[in-house]
Design a protein around this motif. Structure first.
Motif, PDB file in Angstrom:
ATOM      1  N   ALA A 153     -14.007   1.864   4.178  1.00 20.95           N
ATOM      2  CA  ALA A 153     -12.647   1.985   3.675  1.00 20.95           C
ATOM      3  C   ALA A 153     -11.779   0.845   4.183  1.00 20.95           C
ATOM      4  CB  ALA A 153     -12.041   3.321   4.108  1.00 20.95           C
ATOM      5  N   LEU A 154     -10.753   0.562   3.427  1.00 21.82           N
ATOM      6  CA  LEU A 154      -9.732  -0.391   3.818  1.00 21.82           C
ATOM      7  C   LEU A 154      -8.453   0.403   4.049  1.00 21.82           C
ATOM      8  CD1 LEU A 154      -8.785  -3.337   4.192  1.00 21.82           C
ATOM      9  CD2 LEU A 154      -8.160  -3.291   1.773  1.00 21.82           C
ATOM     10  N   VAL A 155      -7.877   0.277   5.229  1.00 23.48           N
ATOM     11  CA  VAL A 155      -6.615   0.935   5.559  1.00 23.48           C
ATOM     12  C   VAL A 155      -5.595  -0.179   5.742  1.00 23.48           C
ATOM     13  CG1 VAL A 155      -5.402   2.432   7.175  1.00 23.48           C
ATOM     14  CG2 VAL A 155      -7.853   2.807   6.736  1.00 23.48           C
ATOM     15  N   ALA A 156      -4.580  -0.191   4.900  1.00 19.16           N
ATOM     16  CA  ALA A 156      -3.556  -1.229   4.959  1.00 19.16           C
ATOM     17  C   ALA A 156      -2.201  -0.578   5.223  1.00 19.16           C
ATOM     18  CB  ALA A 156      -3.520  -2.015   3.656  1.00 19.16           C
ATOM     19  N   PHE A 157      -1.382  -1.234   6.035  1.00 20.20           N
ATOM     20  CA  PHE A 157      -0.065  -0.677   6.329  1.00 20.20           C
ATOM     21  C   PHE A 157       0.905  -1.794   6.647  1.00 20.20           C
ATOM     22  CE2 PHE A 157      -2.660  -0.693  10.093  1.00 20.20           C
ATOM     23  CZ  PHE A 157      -1.838  -1.064  11.146  1.00 20.20           C
ATOM     24  N   ASP A 158       2.179  -1.513   6.393  1.00 20.42           N
ATOM     25  CA  ASP A 158       3.223  -2.479   6.747  1.00 20.42           C
ATOM     26  C   ASP A 158       4.193  -1.814   7.705  1.00 20.42           C
ATOM     27  OD1 ASP A 158       4.210  -0.825   4.704  1.00 20.42           O
ATOM     28  OD2 ASP A 158       5.518  -2.363   3.896  1.00 20.42           O
ATOM     29  N   TYR A 159       4.769  -2.631   8.579  1.00 20.86           N
ATOM     30  CA  TYR A 159       5.601  -2.073   9.638  1.00 20.86           C
ATOM     31  C   TYR A 159       6.548  -3.127  10.193  1.00 20.86           C
ATOM     32  CZ  TYR A 159       2.166  -4.424  12.621  1.00 20.86           C
ATOM     33  OH  TYR A 159       1.359  -5.357  13.199  1.00 20.86           O
ATOM     34  N   THR A 181      -5.841   7.149   9.851  1.00 23.36           N
ATOM     35  CA  THR A 181      -4.801   7.002   8.834  1.00 23.36           C
ATOM     36  C   THR A 181      -3.594   7.871   9.154  1.00 23.36           C
ATOM     37  OG1 THR A 181      -6.472   6.527   7.163  1.00 23.36           O
ATOM     38  CG2 THR A 181      -4.324   7.256   6.367  1.00 23.36           C
ATOM     39  N   TYR A 182      -3.829   9.098   9.509  1.00 18.92           N
ATOM     40  CA  TYR A 182      -2.725  10.017   9.804  1.00 18.92           C
ATOM     41  C   TYR A 182      -1.970   9.586  11.059  1.00 18.92           C
ATOM     42  CZ  TYR A 182      -4.807  13.065   6.301  1.00 18.92           C
ATOM     43  OH  TYR A 182      -5.309  13.585   5.136  1.00 18.92           O
ATOM     44  N   ARG A 183      -2.662   9.079  12.032  1.00 20.74           N
ATOM     45  CA  ARG A 183      -1.976   8.608  13.249  1.00 20.74           C
ATOM     46  C   ARG A 183      -1.090   7.412  12.942  1.00 20.74           C
ATOM     47  NH1 ARG A 183      -5.266   8.236  18.430  1.00 20.74           N
ATOM     48  NH2 ARG A 183      -3.229   7.605  19.204  1.00 20.74           N
ATOM     49  N   LEU A 184      -1.542   6.517  12.067  1.00 14.89           N
ATOM     50  CA  LEU A 184      -0.726   5.364  11.705  1.00 14.89           C
ATOM     51  C   LEU A 184       0.548   5.792  10.980  1.00 14.89           C
ATOM     52  CD1 LEU A 184      -3.544   2.951  10.503  1.00 14.89           C
ATOM     53  CD2 LEU A 184      -2.214   2.777  12.625  1.00 14.89           C
ATOM     54  N   ARG A 185       0.484   6.874  10.240  1.00 12.21           N
ATOM     55  CA  ARG A 185       1.644   7.366   9.494  1.00 12.21           C
ATOM     56  C   ARG A 185       2.684   8.032  10.392  1.00 12.21           C
ATOM     57  NH1 ARG A 185      -1.928   9.802   4.770  1.00 12.21           N
ATOM     58  NH2 ARG A 185      -2.004   7.960   3.459  1.00 12.21           N
ATOM     59  N   ASP A 186       2.347   8.289  11.624  1.00 14.03           N
ATOM     60  CA  ASP A 186       3.240   9.022  12.525  1.00 14.03           C
ATOM     61  C   ASP A 186       4.445   8.216  12.999  1.00 14.03           C
ATOM     62  OD1 ASP A 186       1.905  11.411  12.450  1.00 14.03           O
ATOM     63  OD2 ASP A 186       0.776  11.056  14.292  1.00 14.03           O
ATOM     64  N   PHE A 187       4.493   6.923  12.738  1.00 12.45           N
ATOM     65  CA  PHE A 187       5.538   6.072  13.296  1.00 12.45           C
ATOM     66  C   PHE A 187       6.638   5.792  12.275  1.00 12.45           C
ATOM     67  CE2 PHE A 187       1.563   5.024  15.443  1.00 12.45           C
ATOM     68  CZ  PHE A 187       1.930   5.234  16.769  1.00 12.45           C
ATOM     69  N   ASP A 188       7.896   5.935  12.720  1.00 11.57           N
ATOM     70  CA  ASP A 188       9.024   5.634  11.835  1.00 11.57           C
ATOM     71  C   ASP A 188       9.041   4.163  11.423  1.00 11.57           C
ATOM     72  OD1 ASP A 188       9.924   8.245  11.884  1.00 11.57           O
ATOM     73  OD2 ASP A 188      11.358   7.894  13.503  1.00 11.57           O
ATOM     74  N   GLY A 189       8.549   3.281  12.285  1.00 13.46           N
ATOM     75  CA  GLY A 189       8.550   1.851  11.985  1.00 13.46           C
ATOM     76  C   GLY A 189       7.482   1.438  10.986  1.00 13.46           C
ATOM     77  N   VAL A 190       6.593   2.348  10.629  1.00 14.17           N
ATOM     78  CA  VAL A 190       5.567   2.077   9.616  1.00 14.17           C
ATOM     79  C   VAL A 190       6.121   2.552   8.281  1.00 14.17           C
ATOM     80  CG1 VAL A 190       3.247   2.647   8.802  1.00 14.17           C
ATOM     81  CG2 VAL A 190       3.654   2.264  11.231  1.00 14.17           C
ATOM     82  N   ARG A 191       6.177   1.618   7.313  1.00 16.32           N
ATOM     83  CA  ARG A 191       6.771   1.976   6.027  1.00 16.32           C
ATOM     84  C   ARG A 191       5.788   2.719   5.155  1.00 16.32           C
ATOM     85  NH1 ARG A 191       9.867  -2.467   2.568  1.00 16.32           N
ATOM     86  NH2 ARG A 191       7.950  -3.554   3.006  1.00 16.32           N
ATOM     87  N   ARG A 192       4.581   2.212   5.043  1.00 19.87           N
ATOM     88  CA  ARG A 192       3.608   2.896   4.191  1.00 19.87           C
ATOM     89  C   ARG A 192       2.209   2.579   4.673  1.00 19.87           C
ATOM     90  NH1 ARG A 192       5.570  -0.199  -0.387  1.00 19.87           N
ATOM     91  NH2 ARG A 192       5.168  -2.056   0.775  1.00 19.87           N
ATOM     92  N   VAL A 193       1.306   3.512   4.439  1.00 19.24           N
ATOM     93  CA  VAL A 193      -0.113   3.354   4.769  1.00 19.24           C
ATOM     94  C   VAL A 193      -0.895   3.652   3.508  1.00 19.24           C
ATOM     95  CG1 VAL A 193      -2.035   4.145   6.199  1.00 19.24           C
ATOM     96  CG2 VAL A 193       0.285   4.138   7.144  1.00 19.24           C
ATOM     97  N   LYS A 194      -1.745   2.718   3.105  1.00 16.04           N
ATOM     98  CA  LYS A 194      -2.571   2.899   1.906  1.00 16.04           C
ATOM     99  C   LYS A 194      -4.029   2.856   2.324  1.00 16.04           C
ATOM    100  CE  LYS A 194      -0.687   2.455  -1.929  1.00 16.04           C
ATOM    101  NZ  LYS A 194      -0.353   3.487  -2.860  1.00 16.04           N
ATOM    102  N   VAL A 195      -4.812   3.737   1.746  1.00 17.82           N
ATOM    103  CA  VAL A 195      -6.239   3.796   2.045  1.00 17.82           C
ATOM    104  C   VAL A 195      -7.013   3.627   0.754  1.00 17.82           C
ATOM    105  CG1 VAL A 195      -8.107   5.198   2.978  1.00 17.82           C
ATOM    106  CG2 VAL A 195      -5.805   5.424   3.911  1.00 17.82           C
ATOM    107  N   MET A 196      -7.993   2.746   0.804  1.00 15.25           N
ATOM    108  CA  MET A 196      -8.899   2.594  -0.323  1.00 15.25           C
ATOM    109  C   MET A 196     -10.307   2.891   0.198  1.00 15.25           C
ATOM    110  SD  MET A 196      -9.921  -0.706  -2.771  1.00 15.25           S
ATOM    111  CE  MET A 196      -8.768  -1.677  -1.916  1.00 15.25           C
ATOM    112  N   VAL A 197     -10.846   4.018  -0.271  1.00 11.64           N
ATOM    113  CA  VAL A 197     -12.216   4.354   0.086  1.00 11.64           C
ATOM    114  C   VAL A 197     -13.104   3.537  -0.851  1.00 11.64           C
ATOM    115  CG1 VAL A 197     -13.963   6.164   0.243  1.00 11.64           C
ATOM    116  CG2 VAL A 197     -11.592   6.655   0.871  1.00 11.64           C
ATOM    117  N   ILE A 198     -13.806   2.576  -0.270  1.00 10.37           N
ATOM    118  CA  ILE A 198     -14.614   1.666  -1.065  1.00 10.37           C
ATOM    119  C   ILE A 198     -15.966   2.299  -1.398  1.00 10.37           C
ATOM    120  CG2 ILE A 198     -15.730  -0.603  -1.086  1.00 10.37           C
ATOM    121  CD1 ILE A 198     -13.406  -1.459   0.859  1.00 10.37           C
ATOM    122  N   ARG A 199     -16.558   2.926  -0.406  1.00 12.92           N
ATOM    123  CA  ARG A 199     -17.817   3.637  -0.622  1.00 12.92           C
ATOM    124  C   ARG A 199     -17.833   4.873   0.246  1.00 12.92           C
ATOM    125  NH1 ARG A 199     -23.177   0.421  -0.149  1.00 12.92           N
ATOM    126  NH2 ARG A 199     -23.918   2.316  -1.079  1.00 12.92           N
TER     127      ARG A 199
END
Length: 131
Positions: free
Chosen positions: A54-60, A109-127
């Protein structure tokens, strides 16, 4: 059902611009479509088991959460194979290439979403069910 949300004005303006450009009949329809897309993308992550790639992408906002994000990433060396980081003004974009148990990628993924400074987290399950 009627409901209300607190959303920054700039985000509503951008959302309205996009759905109107696409010719969607009204904001309610656009919100329903966006909610369905959200449900579908997150259900895939929830429904996946076994080994995944998977690819986990996030901006913050770098200054607000960088140390905490690094701490989280250091808790997942068993699934994070590589990272990529780029600066976009006051925002940063990070991508994590992962391989391992779906539940560990989901937890990350869920831990990355826990921060107010993180705007969005996207996950792409590749396989899934990696052999």
């Amino acid at each position: 059902m009627r409901t209300s949300f607190n959303i920054p004005d700039e985000m509503v303006e951008e959302f309205d611009r996009v759905w109107q450009e696409q010719g969607i009949e009204n904001r309610s329809r656009a919100v329903r479509e966006a909610m369905l897309e959200y449900i579908e993308s997150h259900s895939r992550l929830e429904d996946t088991s076994g080994e995944v790639v998977a690819l986990v992408a996030f901006d913050y906002r770098h200054d607000e959460v960088i140390q905490e994000l690094h701490d989280v990433q250091h808790d997942y060396p068993d699934v994070i194979l590589s990272t990529s980081h780029t600066h976009q003004g006051e925002w940063c974009l990070e991508s994590l290439f992962c391989r391992g148990p779906a539940e560990r990628v989901r937890e990350l993924t869920y831990r990355l979403r826990d921060f107010d400074g993180v705007r969005r987290v996207k996950v792409m399950v590749i396989r899934d069910s990696v052999e």
